[in-house]
Design a protein around this motif. Structure first.
Motif, short mmCIF file in Angstrom:
data_model
loop_
_atom_site.label_atom_id
_atom_site.label_comp_id
_atom_site.label_asym_id
_atom_site.label_seq_id
_atom_site.Cartn_x
_atom_site.Cartn_y
_atom_site.Cartn_z
N ARG A 141 0.82 -1.21 0.00
CA ARG A 141 0.00 0.00 0.00
C ARG A 141 0.85 1.26 0.00
NH1 ARG A 141 -2.53 -1.67 5.43
NH2 ARG A 141 -0.81 -0.30 5.78
N LYS A 142 0.20 2.36 -0.27
CA LYS A 142 0.84 3.66 -0.25
C LYS A 142 1.45 3.95 1.14
CE LYS A 142 -0.12 8.41 -1.65
NZ LYS A 142 -1.13 9.34 -2.15
N ALA A 143 0.75 3.54 2.18
CA ALA A 143 1.24 3.75 3.55
C ALA A 143 2.53 2.96 3.79
CB ALA A 143 0.18 3.34 4.57
N ASP A 144 2.64 1.77 3.19
CA ASP A 144 3.86 0.97 3.32
C ASP A 144 5.04 1.70 2.67
OD1 ASP A 144 2.45 -1.17 4.52
OD2 ASP A 144 1.97 -2.01 2.56
N ARG A 145 4.79 2.26 1.49
CA ARG A 145 5.83 3.00 0.76
C ARG A 145 6.30 4.21 1.59
NH1 ARG A 145 6.80 2.03 -4.24
NH2 ARG A 145 4.76 1.12 -4.60
N SER A 146 5.36 4.92 2.17
CA SER A 146 5.68 6.08 2.99
C SER A 146 6.47 5.68 4.23
CB SER A 146 4.38 6.79 3.38
OG SER A 146 4.64 7.87 4.22
N ARG A 147 6.05 4.60 4.87
CA ARG A 147 6.74 4.12 6.08
C ARG A 147 8.16 3.68 5.72
NH1 ARG A 147 2.83 1.34 8.09
NH2 ARG A 147 3.28 -0.56 6.94
N PHE A 148 8.35 3.07 4.54
CA PHE A 148 9.68 2.68 4.10
C PHE A 148 10.57 3.90 3.91
CE2 PHE A 148 12.84 2.08 0.82
CZ PHE A 148 13.58 1.04 1.37
N LEU A 149 10.06 4.91 3.22
CA LEU A 149 10.84 6.14 3.00
C LEU A 149 11.30 6.75 4.31
CD1 LEU A 149 8.80 7.79 0.13
CD2 LEU A 149 11.24 7.27 0.06
N GLN A 150 10.40 6.84 5.27
CA GLN A 150 10.74 7.40 6.57
C GLN A 150 11.78 6.55 7.30
OE1 GLN A 150 7.07 7.89 8.69
NE2 GLN A 150 6.25 9.33 7.19
N ALA A 151 11.60 5.23 7.24
CA ALA A 151 12.53 4.33 7.94
C ALA A 151 13.93 4.39 7.33
CB ALA A 151 11.99 2.89 7.91
N LEU A 152 14.01 4.37 6.01
CA LEU A 152 15.33 4.41 5.36
C LEU A 152 16.02 5.74 5.65
CD1 LEU A 152 17.47 3.09 3.61
CD2 LEU A 152 16.25 3.95 1.59
N ASP A 153 15.28 6.81 5.60
CA ASP A 153 15.86 8.11 5.91
C ASP A 153 16.37 8.15 7.35
OD1 ASP A 153 16.29 10.88 4.83
OD2 ASP A 153 15.13 11.37 6.63
N ARG A 154 15.57 7.64 8.28
CA ARG A 154 15.95 7.61 9.70
C ARG A 154 17.23 6.80 9.91
NH1 ARG A 154 12.29 4.48 11.46
NH2 ARG A 154 13.65 2.73 11.84
N VAL A 155 17.30 5.64 9.28
CA VAL A 155 18.47 4.75 9.41
C VAL A 155 19.71 5.44 8.86
CG1 VAL A 155 19.51 2.63 8.52
CG2 VAL A 155 17.22 2.58 9.53
N LEU A 156 19.59 6.05 7.67
CA LEU A 156 20.76 6.68 7.07
C LEU A 156 21.22 7.90 7.86
CD1 LEU A 156 19.94 6.35 3.27
CD2 LEU A 156 21.54 5.00 4.65
N VAL A 157 20.28 8.66 8.43
CA VAL A 157 20.66 9.79 9.29
C VAL A 157 21.43 9.26 10.50
CG1 VAL A 157 19.76 11.55 10.86
CG2 VAL A 157 18.87 11.40 8.53
N GLY A 158 20.92 8.19 11.11
CA GLY A 158 21.58 7.60 12.26
C GLY A 158 22.97 7.07 11.95
N MET A 159 23.13 6.46 10.80
CA MET A 159 24.44 5.93 10.41
C MET A 159 25.41 7.05 10.08
SD MET A 159 23.33 2.62 8.18
CE MET A 159 24.85 1.69 8.25
#
Length: 162
Positions: A141-159
């Motif tokens: 779903r669209k919500a899954d895509r949005s949650r993925f974008l947020q999660a990847l961004d969060r992980v990369l900021v943390g790294m």
């Protein structure tokens, strides 16, 4: 040999390893990786079109069983983010020190991988008894895509801070 002042503090770039054959978020990976200057390796058994970029590379492995998974697991490590829905691959990558995200943005981690493997085994047994009738994963779903974008961004900021 002496290091210059900046060489001692430069770490390897973050690399996103994409289990690409059934990945619905490849375009999102490219966008977020570009913003964070992360490298991307799109790993599959067949060629995929990838953006023209020094940081994005297509890795086509043999079509032997688990060849893509093996390549990803062998190249996973603390500076890697692996994008996959494959639970057994996720476990291998976690053991190598990588961060692992599902396509829907949920993160596999040491606390969740055991129950994910157990659930997978149960579902495999249930499917075996249904003679191919039923299930499969829920629709993406669209919500899954949005949650993925947020999660990847969060992980990369943390790294990037580490």
């Amino acid at each position: 040999m002496r290091e210059t002042p900046n060489e001692c503090c430069v770490s390897a770039p973050v690399t996103i390893l994409v289990d690409a054959d059934a990945c619905p978020v490849k375009e999102e990976v490219y966008r977020v990786a570009d913003r964070h200057k992360a490298h991307v390796r799109v790993v599959s058994n067949s060629p995929f079109r990838v953006p023209v970029s020094e940081r994005v590379k297509r890795v086509v492995v043999s079509d032997s069983f688990d060849a893509a998974d093996d390549w990803i697991a062998e190249n996973a490590g603390p500076q890697a983010v692996v994008v996959t829905a494959d639970i057994l691959l996720a476990e291998r990558c976690l053991k190598a020190g990588a961060t692992v995200l599902r396509h829907d943005g949920r993160e596999f981690d040491a606390a969740s991988i055991g129950s994910a493997i157990a659930t997978r085994a149960i579902m495999e047994d249930l499917r075996a008894g249904m003679d191919g009738v039923g299930g499969g994963p829920p629709p993406f779903r669209k919500a899954d895509r949005s949650r993925f974008l947020q999660a990847l961004d969060r992980v990369l900021v943390g790294m990037g801070r580490g």
